[in-house]
Design a protein around this motif. Structure first.
Motif, PDB file in Angstrom:
ATOM      1  N   THR A  84       0.826  -1.211   0.000  1.00 13.51           N
ATOM      2  CA  THR A  84       0.000   0.000   0.000  1.00 13.51           C
ATOM      3  C   THR A  84       0.856   1.256   0.000  1.00 13.51           C
ATOM      4  O   THR A  84       0.577   2.216  -0.730  1.00 13.51           O
ATOM      5  CB  THR A  84      -0.928   0.004   1.230  1.00 13.51           C
ATOM      6  OG1 THR A  84      -1.771  -1.155   1.199  1.00 13.51           O
ATOM      7  CG2 THR A  84      -1.807   1.252   1.257  1.00 13.51           C
ATOM      8  N   MET A  85       1.927   1.260   0.815  1.00 12.84           N
ATOM      9  CA  MET A  85       2.812   2.420   0.862  1.00 12.84           C
ATOM     10  C   MET A  85       3.556   2.615  -0.453  1.00 12.84           C
ATOM     11  O   MET A  85       3.787   3.749  -0.886  1.00 12.84           O
ATOM     12  CB  MET A  85       3.801   2.286   2.027  1.00 12.84           C
ATOM     13  CG  MET A  85       3.159   2.416   3.393  1.00 12.84           C
ATOM     14  SD  MET A  85       4.349   2.590   4.731  1.00 12.84           S
ATOM     15  CE  MET A  85       5.274   1.062   4.589  1.00 12.84           C
ATOM     16  N   SER A  86       3.922   1.520  -1.107  1.00 12.77           N
ATOM     17  CA  SER A  86       4.594   1.640  -2.405  1.00 12.77           C
ATOM     18  C   SER A  86       3.629   2.188  -3.455  1.00 12.77           C
ATOM     19  O   SER A  86       4.025   2.993  -4.314  1.00 12.77           O
ATOM     20  CB  SER A  86       5.155   0.282  -2.845  1.00 12.77           C
ATOM     21  OG  SER A  86       4.117  -0.627  -3.145  1.00 12.77           O
ATOM     22  N   PHE A  87       2.355   1.793  -3.382  1.00 14.93           N
ATOM     23  CA  PHE A  87       1.343   2.336  -4.299  1.00 14.93           C
ATOM     24  C   PHE A  87       1.140   3.826  -4.059  1.00 14.93           C
ATOM     25  O   PHE A  87       1.020   4.619  -5.013  1.00 14.93           O
ATOM     26  CB  PHE A  87       0.018   1.591  -4.123  1.00 14.93           C
ATOM     27  CG  PHE A  87      -1.119   2.174  -4.905  1.00 14.93           C
ATOM     28  CD1 PHE A  87      -1.193   2.003  -6.283  1.00 14.93           C
ATOM     29  CD2 PHE A  87      -2.110   2.911  -4.267  1.00 14.93           C
ATOM     30  CE1 PHE A  87      -2.245   2.560  -7.019  1.00 14.93           C
ATOM     31  CE2 PHE A  87      -3.157   3.468  -4.995  1.00 14.93           C
ATOM     32  CZ  PHE A  87      -3.230   3.290  -6.370  1.00 14.93           C
ATOM     33  N   ASP A  88       1.132   4.231  -2.798  1.00 11.85           N
ATOM     34  CA  ASP A  88       1.002   5.661  -2.454  1.00 11.85           C
ATOM     35  C   ASP A  88       2.146   6.472  -3.045  1.00 11.85           C
ATOM     36  O   ASP A  88       1.942   7.548  -3.612  1.00 11.85           O
ATOM     37  CB  ASP A  88       0.971   5.821  -0.932  1.00 11.85           C
ATOM     38  CG  ASP A  88       1.065   7.270  -0.494  1.00 11.85           C
ATOM     39  OD1 ASP A  88       0.101   8.019  -0.702  1.00 11.85           O
ATOM     40  OD2 ASP A  88       2.132   7.655   0.040  1.00 11.85           O
ATOM     41  N   SER A 139       5.260  -0.823  -8.650  1.00  7.51           N
ATOM     42  CA  SER A 139       5.202   0.563  -8.170  1.00  7.51           C
ATOM     43  C   SER A 139       6.576   1.203  -8.186  1.00  7.51           C
ATOM     44  O   SER A 139       6.764   2.313  -8.719  1.00  7.51           O
ATOM     45  CB  SER A 139       4.620   0.606  -6.755  1.00  7.51           C
ATOM     46  OG  SER A 139       3.289   0.130  -6.730  1.00  7.51           O
ATOM     47  N   TYR A 140       7.573   0.513  -7.615  1.00  9.01           N
ATOM     48  CA  TYR A 140       8.931   1.070  -7.585  1.00  9.01           C
ATOM     49  C   TYR A 140       9.553   1.110  -8.977  1.00  9.01           C
ATOM     50  O   TYR A 140      10.359   1.998  -9.279  1.00  9.01           O
ATOM     51  CB  TYR A 140       9.808   0.278  -6.619  1.00  9.01           C
ATOM     52  CG  TYR A 140       9.645   0.712  -5.186  1.00  9.01           C
ATOM     53  CD1 TYR A 140      10.103   1.958  -4.763  1.00  9.01           C
ATOM     54  CD2 TYR A 140       9.034  -0.112  -4.241  1.00  9.01           C
ATOM     55  CE1 TYR A 140       9.945   2.367  -3.452  1.00  9.01           C
ATOM     56  CE2 TYR A 140       8.869   0.291  -2.932  1.00  9.01           C
ATOM     57  CZ  TYR A 140       9.327   1.534  -2.534  1.00  9.01           C
ATOM     58  OH  TYR A 140       9.170   1.947  -1.234  1.00  9.01           O
ATOM     59  N   GLY A 141       9.188   0.165  -9.842  1.00  9.15           N
ATOM     60  CA  GLY A 141       9.674   0.195 -11.218  1.00  9.15           C
ATOM     61  C   GLY A 141       9.213   1.459 -11.936  1.00  9.15           C
ATOM     62  O   GLY A 141      10.003   2.134 -12.611  1.00  9.15           O
ATOM     63  N   CYS A 142       7.915   1.778 -11.785  1.00  9.68           N
ATOM     64  CA  CYS A 142       7.368   3.003 -12.387  1.00  9.68           C
ATOM     65  C   CYS A 142       8.004   4.246 -11.775  1.00  9.68           C
ATOM     66  O   CYS A 142       8.256   5.235 -12.486  1.00  9.68           O
ATOM     67  CB  CYS A 142       5.853   3.041 -12.208  1.00  9.68           C
ATOM     68  SG  CYS A 142       4.962   1.755 -13.104  1.00  9.68           S
ATOM     69  N   ILE A 143       8.254   4.188 -10.459  1.00 10.87           N
ATOM     70  CA  ILE A 143       8.892   5.322  -9.777  1.00 10.87           C
ATOM     71  C   ILE A 143      10.288   5.565 -10.335  1.00 10.87           C
ATOM     72  O   ILE A 143      10.675   6.711 -10.613  1.00 10.87           O
ATOM     73  CB  ILE A 143       8.946   5.062  -8.253  1.00 10.87           C
ATOM     74  CG1 ILE A 143       7.539   5.159  -7.644  1.00 10.87           C
ATOM     75  CG2 ILE A 143       9.893   6.054  -7.563  1.00 10.87           C
ATOM     76  CD1 ILE A 143       7.447   4.655  -6.218  1.00 10.87           C
ATOM     77  N   ILE A 144      11.057   4.498 -10.523  1.00  8.06           N
ATOM     78  CA  ILE A 144      12.428   4.623 -11.039  1.00  8.06           C
ATOM     79  C   ILE A 144      12.417   5.203 -12.451  1.00  8.06           C
ATOM     80  O   ILE A 144      13.229   6.075 -12.780  1.00  8.06           O
ATOM     81  CB  ILE A 144      13.145   3.255 -11.002  1.00  8.06           C
ATOM     82  CG1 ILE A 144      13.421   2.847  -9.547  1.00  8.06           C
ATOM     83  CG2 ILE A 144      14.457   3.303 -11.790  1.00  8.06           C
ATOM     84  CD1 ILE A 144      13.897   1.422  -9.377  1.00  8.06           C
TER      85      ILE A 144
END
Length: 313
Positions: free
Chosen positions: A115-119, A215-220
């Protein structure tokens, strides 16, 4: 039929058989538990009293901090007691209660991490729509869903385990009551429960890992498109710290619970369990929250206010 009340207590062998190592582990666990409590209580307190931290990110971090306190409190105090007194026994009801709380709260932890990664994904990849998507109602629904789904997934198999007959032996090579070891100690066929537990754990661990990884992939990818090198470096610093904790947490959990048919009880299982249940929990509040500049500023302001108030007195 066998009487399931025949075994009234279990013997937890603990982390080591060496008394010298037990003393070292006791000191380490005291420090680790103190840091876990201090870090998470600080996060809860500072995000409640500071109006600048009344955002979805800190709402999730506050709930995560409360979850970490309760999760680690299910086994660390009893482990410390056994290390100090060398008493390795745990009653049957106590073992069942510890198992229920450990796996229920542990499941909640996986869902909260996702959930935190989605946020963070919404905040970084869709900043213009962040406040609209992550409104108060939706944040509350996500947190309640974490608790409810965890309960629905873990409660049925745990109740099945509680109803199993245990006729001896009663020795577990672990420092808390583990489901796989309890299933081995039952004097009846547990194939169905083992299969059910494996399916549930696959849903929980790899399932939340996929959400977190995407989520982290998209963030990177989004960070790589930041024009400022300083901005990229700052973002990568925060992201890499989060990923380090996530990788340790998931890799140890995956190897411990999702692997080829292998019975538990090896010393390596205890080491892996120690990493994902103690080591990662110790670093989480400092990696996720207390490194944040907004939290640091809020802490400084709170300390200055407290110091000023004490001077007036």
């Amino acid at each position: 039929s066998m009487n399931h009340t025949r075994v009234m207590e279990f013997v937890l062998l603990g982390l080591t058989n060496s008394r010298h190592l037990e003393i070292i582990l006791f000191l380490f666990l005291v420090i680790a538990y103190f840091l876990i409590l201090l870090g998470n209580i600080t996060v809860v307190s500072i995000t409640l009293v500071n109006h600048f931290l009344q955002t979805p990110m800190y709402y999730f971090l506050r709930n995560f901090a409360l979850l970490e306190i309760t999760f680690t409190s299910t086994f660390i105090p009893s482990t410390l007691y056994s290390l100090l007194t060398e008493r390795k026994m745990i009653s049957l009801p106590g073992c069942f209660l510890q198992m229920l709380l450990f796996f229920y709260l542990g499941t909640c932890t996986f869902f909260h991490v996702a959930t935190m990664s989605f946020d963070r994904y919404v905040a970084i990849c869709h900043p213009l729509h962040y406040t609209t998507i992550m409104n108060n109602r939706f944040c509350l629904q996500l947190v309640l869903a974490c608790w409810a789904v965890s309960f629905l997934l873990m409660f049925p198999p745990i109740i099945m385990i509680v109803r199993l007959p245990f006729c001896g032996p009663n020795i577990m090579n672990h420092f808390y009551c583990d489901t796989s070891l309890l299933l081995q100690l039952s004097c009846t066929d547990t194939g169905f429960i083992e299969g059910l537990m494996l399916i549930i754990l696959i849903i929980i661990i790899p399932g939340t890992l996929i959400v977190t990884a995407v989520s982290y992939g998209c963030i990177i990818v989004t960070i790589l498109h930041i024009p400022s090198s300083t901005g990229r470096k700052k973002a990568f610093s925060t992201c890499s710290a989060h990923l380090m904790v996530v990788m340790i947490f998931y890799s140890t959990s995956l190897y411990r619970y999702i692997r080829p048919a292998q019975r538990g009880g090896q010393d390596s299982d205890k080491v892996l369990s120690f990493f994902f249940s103690v080591v990662t929990q110790m670093f989480n509040p400092y990696i996720y929250s207390l490194r944040n500049n907004q939290v640091k500023q809020a802490l400084k302001e709170s300390m200055l206010k407290a110091f000023s108030s004490s001077l007036r007195l």
